[in-house]
Design an enzyme around this catalytic site. Structure first.
Site, mmCIF file in Angstrom:
data_model
loop_
_atom_site.group_PDB
_atom_site.id
_atom_site.type_symbol
_atom_site.label_atom_id
_atom_site.label_comp_id
_atom_site.label_asym_id
_atom_site.label_seq_id
_atom_site.Cartn_x
_atom_site.Cartn_y
_atom_site.Cartn_z
ATOM 1 N N GLY A 187 -4.783 -17.408 8.137
ATOM 2 C CA GLY A 187 -6.035 -16.490 8.743
ATOM 3 C C GLY A 187 -7.060 -15.675 7.718
ATOM 4 O O GLY A 187 -7.050 -16.454 6.815
ATOM 5 N N ILE A 245 -6.415 -13.251 5.597
ATOM 6 C CA ILE A 245 -5.935 -13.034 4.474
ATOM 7 C C ILE A 245 -5.465 -14.144 4.001
ATOM 8 O O ILE A 245 -5.441 -14.539 2.507
ATOM 9 C CB ILE A 245 -4.723 -12.214 4.520
ATOM 10 C CG1 ILE A 245 -5.142 -10.450 5.131
ATOM 11 C CG2 ILE A 245 -3.935 -11.992 3.181
ATOM 12 C CD1 ILE A 245 -4.058 -9.585 5.703
ATOM 13 N N ARG A 287 -2.268 -25.737 -0.015
ATOM 14 C CA ARG A 287 -2.138 -26.412 1.478
ATOM 15 C C ARG A 287 -1.818 -25.402 2.225
ATOM 16 O O ARG A 287 -1.240 -24.293 1.946
ATOM 17 C CB ARG A 287 -1.304 -27.665 1.280
ATOM 18 C CG ARG A 287 -1.850 -28.663 0.289
ATOM 19 C CD ARG A 287 -1.062 -29.967 0.671
ATOM 20 N NE ARG A 287 -1.291 -31.021 -0.308
ATOM 21 C CZ ARG A 287 -0.897 -32.093 -0.549
ATOM 22 N NH1 ARG A 287 0.154 -32.528 0.123
ATOM 23 N NH2 ARG A 287 -1.686 -32.984 -1.340
ATOM 24 N N THR A 332 3.673 -10.806 1.858
ATOM 25 C CA THR A 332 2.715 -9.722 1.907
ATOM 26 C C THR A 332 2.504 -9.467 3.261
ATOM 27 O O THR A 332 1.415 -8.497 3.680
ATOM 28 C CB THR A 332 1.693 -9.711 0.981
ATOM 29 O OG1 THR A 332 1.120 -10.941 1.468
ATOM 30 C CG2 THR A 332 1.859 -9.652 -0.285
ATOM 31 N N SER A 333 3.199 -10.287 4.430
ATOM 32 C CA SER A 333 2.773 -10.020 5.869
ATOM 33 C C SER A 333 3.777 -8.812 6.570
ATOM 34 O O SER A 333 3.369 -7.733 6.578
ATOM 35 C CB SER A 333 2.766 -11.215 6.554
ATOM 36 O OG SER A 333 3.836 -11.909 6.688
ATOM 37 N N ARG A 334 4.776 -9.575 7.009
ATOM 38 C CA ARG A 334 5.854 -8.657 7.865
ATOM 39 C C ARG A 334 7.139 -9.070 7.544
ATOM 40 O O ARG A 334 7.508 -10.447 7.501
ATOM 41 C CB ARG A 334 5.428 -8.673 9.459
ATOM 42 C CG ARG A 334 4.473 -7.939 9.933
ATOM 43 C CD ARG A 334 4.693 -6.200 9.757
ATOM 44 N NE ARG A 334 3.586 -5.585 10.120
ATOM 45 C CZ ARG A 334 2.337 -5.248 9.411
ATOM 46 N NH1 ARG A 334 1.978 -5.770 8.327
ATOM 47 N NH2 ARG A 334 1.556 -4.572 10.109
ATOM 48 N N GLU A 340 12.361 -1.668 6.751
ATOM 49 C CA GLU A 340 11.577 -0.524 5.913
ATOM 50 C C GLU A 340 11.762 0.621 6.410
ATOM 51 O O GLU A 340 11.836 0.790 7.668
ATOM 52 C CB GLU A 340 9.978 -0.895 6.186
ATOM 53 C CG GLU A 340 9.746 -2.230 5.670
ATOM 54 C CD GLU A 340 8.342 -2.469 5.619
ATOM 55 O OE1 GLU A 340 7.288 -1.825 5.771
ATOM 56 O OE2 GLU A 340 7.754 -3.701 5.422
ATOM 57 N N HIS A 361 5.510 -1.849 0.566
ATOM 58 C CA HIS A 361 4.295 -2.463 1.605
ATOM 59 C C HIS A 361 2.994 -1.518 0.993
ATOM 60 O O HIS A 361 2.624 -0.654 1.988
ATOM 61 C CB HIS A 361 4.725 -1.678 2.813
ATOM 62 C CG HIS A 361 4.142 -2.408 4.074
ATOM 63 N ND1 HIS A 361 4.714 -2.621 5.337
ATOM 64 C CD2 HIS A 361 2.897 -2.942 3.946
ATOM 65 C CE1 HIS A 361 3.980 -3.245 5.873
ATOM 66 N NE2 HIS A 361 2.717 -3.420 5.311
ATOM 67 N N GLY A 386 0.203 -3.493 0.174
ATOM 68 C CA GLY A 386 -0.784 -4.562 0.103
ATOM 69 C C GLY A 386 -2.314 -3.950 0.298
ATOM 70 O O GLY A 386 -3.194 -4.547 -0.254
HETATM 71 C C1 GLV Z 1 -0.224 -3.533 6.998
HETATM 72 O O1 GLV Z 1 0.646 -3.947 6.924
HETATM 73 C C2 GLV Z 1 -1.424 -3.817 7.790
HETATM 74 O O2 GLV Z 1 -1.001 -4.557 8.838
HETATM 75 O O3 GLV Z 1 -2.551 -3.354 8.071
HETATM 76 C C1 GLV Z 2 -5.217 -10.757 9.092
HETATM 77 O O1 GLV Z 2 -6.073 -10.047 8.807
HETATM 78 C C2 GLV Z 2 -5.290 -12.160 8.950
HETATM 79 O O2 GLV Z 2 -5.957 -12.571 9.944
HETATM 80 O O3 GLV Z 2 -4.869 -12.757 8.067
#
Ligand code: GLV
Ligand code: GLV
Length: 323
Positions: free
Chosen positions: A159, A161, A177, A237-239, A268, A286, A288
């Protein structure tokens, strides 16, 4: 200054946020703000929102049917995050609410942090620095301080990020990739799509950038982690719940994984004790999006969405629209 007592507010902001954007709200509405040090509890949130028309929610707030049943005046849930996994979107849709998020403005900050984790893990910065601080440095030596390989990067979820990370990695000469629902989404930037299991076996570094949904919960489970290359690096760095933390801890202990860089966790702020004990785990709270620029821009979007909806306009970044 905003009220700390949430009595009868029109807008509840569940944690203090940068002052400029907060002022956009306090100059227009009766605003209350949650506790500065700890997350708002479910009960406090419902109580604070009992007459509120808008809530600026943090990713620590559960916006579910039980909450919505107690917040009957609500028109908008403005999430101070890009991820919306803390919100029951269907329940919001059923109630005819707006739900908004804060995309784009945190993309660069989060991608930068991902690169910081990648390089720190590959070059083993935490362990190496710890050696120096413990007075174990004996001077320069040819056999000291080997890096883990990082020439092949797998992005899970290309996406905004994921693409920003890919661009940075390509500038470092790293081959990138990806695995995403749209296998062709990386074609324009020379990032080839692959089935997840093949991608995991190919990569030196795997970095997670997909949203947390029912489909991605434990996407990287014990079985999938076992298909990664021995000594590979895992970054998230997502969830947190996208990876099985217990299985990650085991893979680190057995040496199956060379290192992990985690900015997010399953429960968390609790961090798995076996991760805390692993010297090859680089663990961050957390952060990021934690640059002044990104957080101020997130606050502007979150406040702007509330102003737009309460003044009868459509907000910039709707995730759910009423009707
Ligand atoms: C942070 O983790 C966000 O989703 O903005
Ligand atoms: C979030 O902003 C993503 O689409 O990676």
């Amino acid at each position: 200054m905003p009220l700390v007592s949430p009595d009868g507010c029109e807008v509840f902001v569940s944690k203090p946020m940068p002052e400029g954007p907060l002022g956009e709200l306090t100059s227009r509405f009766r605003v209350a703000v949650g506790h500065p040090e700890r997350p708002t509890t479910a009960d406090e949130l419902a109580l604070a929102c009992r007459s509120a028309r808008a809530v600026v929610a943090m990713l620590t707030d559960r916006i579910d049917a039980a909450f919505l049943g107690r917040a009957t005046n609500l028109k908008i849930v403005s999430n101070f995050a890009v991820g919306v996994n803390n919100i029951d979107l269907e329940a919001c849709r059923a109630r005819g609410l707006w739900v908004t998020n804060t995309p784009d403005v945190l993309t660069d900050a989060t991608a930068d942090l991902t690169m910081a984790l990648l390089l720190a893990c590959a070059r083993r910065l935490p362990q190496t620095e710890a050696e120096l601080r413990a007075n174990r440095w004996q001077g320069w030596a040819p056999l000291h301080g080997w890096a883990l390989p990082y020439g092949k990067l797998a992005i899970i979820g290309l996406g905004r990020i994921g693409k920003a990370v890919a661009k940075r990695a390509q500038a470092f000469g790293i081959e990138v990739r990806h695995s995403s629902p749209d296998a062709k989404s990386g074609d324009a930037m020379g990032v080839q799509g692959m089935p997840l299991d093949e991608l995991l076996a190919w990569a030196d570094v795997v970095s997670v950038h997909c949203p947390l949904t029912a489909e991605t919960q434990h996407l990287l489970d014990r079985t999938r982690l076992a298909t990664m290359r021995p000594g590979a690096i895992l970054l998230n760095t997502s969830r947190g719940p996208v990876v099985d933390e217990e299985a990650v801890a085991e893979a680190l202990e057995s040496g199956r994984l060379g290192a992990v860089g985690l900015d997010v966790f399953e429960r968390e702020p609790v961090v798995h004790p076996r991760l805390l004990a692993a010297p090859n785990a680089l663990l961050l709270p957390h952060v990021g999006s934690a640059t002044e620029q990104a957080r101020t821009a997130m606050a502007s979007l979150a406040a702007g969405a509330v102003v737009d909806v309460l003044e009868g306009r459509g907000p910039k970044h709707p995730v759910v629209k009423p009707g």
